[in-house]
Design an enzyme around this catalytic site. Structure first.
Site, short mmCIF file in Angstrom:
data_model
loop_
_atom_site.label_atom_id
_atom_site.label_comp_id
_atom_site.label_asym_id
_atom_site.label_seq_id
_atom_site.Cartn_x
_atom_site.Cartn_y
_atom_site.Cartn_z
N ASN A 9 0.88 -1.17 0.00
CA ASN A 9 0.00 0.00 0.00
C ASN A 9 0.92 1.22 0.00
O ASN A 9 1.42 1.62 1.04
CB ASN A 9 -0.89 -0.05 1.25
CG ASN A 9 -1.88 1.08 1.28
OD1 ASN A 9 -1.84 1.99 0.45
ND2 ASN A 9 -2.77 1.03 2.25
N ARG A 93 -2.44 -2.12 -3.65
CA ARG A 93 -3.66 -1.33 -3.50
C ARG A 93 -3.54 -0.12 -4.42
O ARG A 93 -2.58 0.65 -4.34
CB ARG A 93 -3.80 -0.87 -2.05
CG ARG A 93 -4.98 0.03 -1.88
CD ARG A 93 -5.12 0.46 -0.44
NE ARG A 93 -6.29 1.31 -0.31
CZ ARG A 93 -6.34 2.40 0.45
NH1 ARG A 93 -5.30 2.77 1.14
NH2 ARG A 93 -7.44 3.10 0.51
N HIS A 182 -12.68 2.85 -0.59
CA HIS A 182 -12.76 1.76 0.41
C HIS A 182 -13.50 0.55 -0.15
O HIS A 182 -14.05 -0.25 0.61
CB HIS A 182 -13.52 2.19 1.69
CG HIS A 182 -12.90 3.31 2.44
ND1 HIS A 182 -13.66 4.29 3.04
CD2 HIS A 182 -11.61 3.61 2.72
CE1 HIS A 182 -12.86 5.16 3.66
NE2 HIS A 182 -11.62 4.76 3.47
N ARG A 243 -11.26 15.22 7.06
CA ARG A 243 -11.95 15.67 5.84
C ARG A 243 -13.39 16.09 6.13
O ARG A 243 -14.06 15.49 6.98
CB ARG A 243 -11.98 14.52 4.81
CG ARG A 243 -10.62 14.23 4.23
CD ARG A 243 -10.64 12.99 3.35
NE ARG A 243 -9.82 11.95 3.92
CZ ARG A 243 -9.83 10.67 3.55
NH1 ARG A 243 -10.64 10.26 2.60
NH2 ARG A 243 -9.05 9.79 4.14
N GLU A 388 -8.41 -5.47 4.58
CA GLU A 388 -8.18 -5.15 3.16
C GLU A 388 -6.96 -5.90 2.62
O GLU A 388 -6.96 -6.31 1.46
CB GLU A 388 -7.98 -3.64 3.01
CG GLU A 388 -9.28 -2.87 3.18
CD GLU A 388 -9.07 -1.38 3.44
OE1 GLU A 388 -8.62 -1.05 4.55
OE2 GLU A 388 -9.37 -0.58 2.55
#
Ligand code: AMP
Length: 403
Positions: A9, A93, A182, A243, A388
């Site tokens: 990742n 990813r 996601h 965010r 993940e």
């Protein structure tokens, strides 16, 4: 017989990775995990963690490729370097697959070019992802490499959910639509739910809530995503650590005209200085909870705004789905914060949703997936830990074996 898969990742200033042995039960945890961070800064940080050892290196790291090569060297010192392990696939990813990728793919030159062509849609993430691919290819040239896209699960969104009410020509010319994010997590978690509630996957209508530092909600019908809260980029939807989530776009015009802020400054404001951090100074839910316990009103407001937005999405997805079987909480906040689950599901008995406090508090100390609704709750509420890396590793192994 082992089946080691390396999952990478690569972010703009860090690389996280894991090695999983898919021949064993990787639900128990990775065989090895690593972190390369503070790339390009005066002090770097590389950390490798195995079951028996943790080693670190604090020398400066000039670039991503230097960092990854050094991390591989440190793994070799522990006797678990990529060569020692005979890695059979690398899974990457990739944040933005645009309209070009609806599933994981084996990486070749064409795939790399396409990932590069999507950089305008993910200017911070896709270049780092591409860099990670190039570095892994040069360090492990004979190992198949697979790209797994965060957006792929949302490729199936119907036009009504994916298209913005924006001038059609402009939207199409600049590839503006809802891509989601996601996706690997929403897919992984949602695929476990039918088994946990004893229903046929094709019949299950569900909402998944990925609540981590980034946060998103998805509505899923028979395994297919029909709506999601993230938009063109992972800035839309729920309130997140730093965010804004949804905000009236006119705020941008207003700040430009009245505060004379540049687009880059507003970008930073929305992505890094907003959300929980902007509201009360901290983005970590554990610290937020401490501030609330100390009676900080800003922290309580931040919490209330977070819960309010979450309930708005759950409510709208309930109507979109028409009939609802399950709501699932996952990721750092969703898996660990008892209060968020309690408060976002409060007073919904009339909609067939009732949480059991003892189950929500996990008084029995269950590890892994669990149901937290009462037996008579028509809609099952669950906590399902996401993974993940495991999802990416499985895709990578499957595609490498077809190679
Ligand atoms: P993730 O992005 O999934 O790694 O989630 C990270 C976030 O989860 C952190 O910023 C925390 O806000 C939250 N988190 C992690 N552990 C806990 C915990 N034990 N209790 C409450 N929140 C937690």
């Amino acid at each position: 017989m082992t089946k080691y898969v390396l999952v990478l990742n690569s972010g703009s200033s860090s690389i996280k990775f894991q090695v999983l042995d898919l021949a064993e039960d990787p639900q128990e945890g990775p065989f090895l995990s690593g972190l390369v961070e503070q790339i390009g800064e005066s002090r770097g940080h590389i950390k490798i963690i195995t079951e028996n050892n943790t080693i670190e290196d604090r020398r400066p790291i000039l670039s991503h490729s230097v960092g990854l090569e050094r991390a591989f060297g440190m793994m070799s010192l522990l006797g678990v370097g990529p060569q020692d392990l005979d890695i059979c696939a690398v899974g990457h990813r990739v944040v933005q697959g645009g309209s070009l990728f609806n599933e994981p793919v084996l990486i070749d030159d064409d795939v790399k070019e396409k990932i590069g062509s999507l950089i305008p849609l993910a200017p911070l993430h896709n270049p780092a992802n591409l860099d990670g691919i190039e570095n892994a290819q040069s360090l492990l040239p004979d190992v198949p490499q697979v790209a797994v896209f965060d957006t792929a699960f949302f490729h199936s969104l119907p036009e009504a959910a994916s298209r913005y009410a924006l001038d059609r020509e402009v939207a199409d010319q600049y590839h503006i639509r809802r891509y989601g994010a996601h996706g690997t997590s929403h897919k992984y978690v949602s695929e476990l739910v039918p088994g946990l509630i004893g229903k046929d996957p094709a019949e299950v209508n569900q909402i998944t809530l990925h609540l981590g530092n980034g946060a998103s909600a998805s509505a899923i019908q028979g395994g297919k995503a029909i709506d999601t809260s993230m938009g063109l980029t992972p800035l839309a939807g729920l309130v997140m650590g730093t965010r804004t989530g949804d905000i009236d776009p006119s705020v941008i015009f207003h700040l430009t005209r009245e505060a004379h802020m540049t687009i880059d400054e507003i970008d930073t404001l929305f992505n890094r200085r907003s959300g929980l951090k902007g509201l009360c100074g901290v983005n970590d839910f554990r610290l937020l909870q401490e501030l609330i316990n100390e009676g900080e009103q800003d922290a309580q407001d931040a919490y209330d705004i977070y819960v309010h937005r979450l309930r708005q999405y759950v409510g709208s997805y309930m109507l979109e789905l028409g009939r609802l079987d399950a709501i699932t909480f996952t990721a750092g906040v969703g898996e660990n914060h008892v209060g968020i689950r309690r408060d976002s599901m409060a007073n919904l008995e009339n909609f067939g949703i009732r949480i059991d406090d003892a189950l929500n508090n996990n008084e029995a100390g269950v590890e892994g997936p669990r149901i937290i609704s009462t037996d008579d709750s028509a809609v099952k509420v669950l906590v399902v830990p996401t993974n993940e890396e495991l999802a990416i590793a499985r895709f990578a192994l499957a595609l490498s074996e077809q190679d």
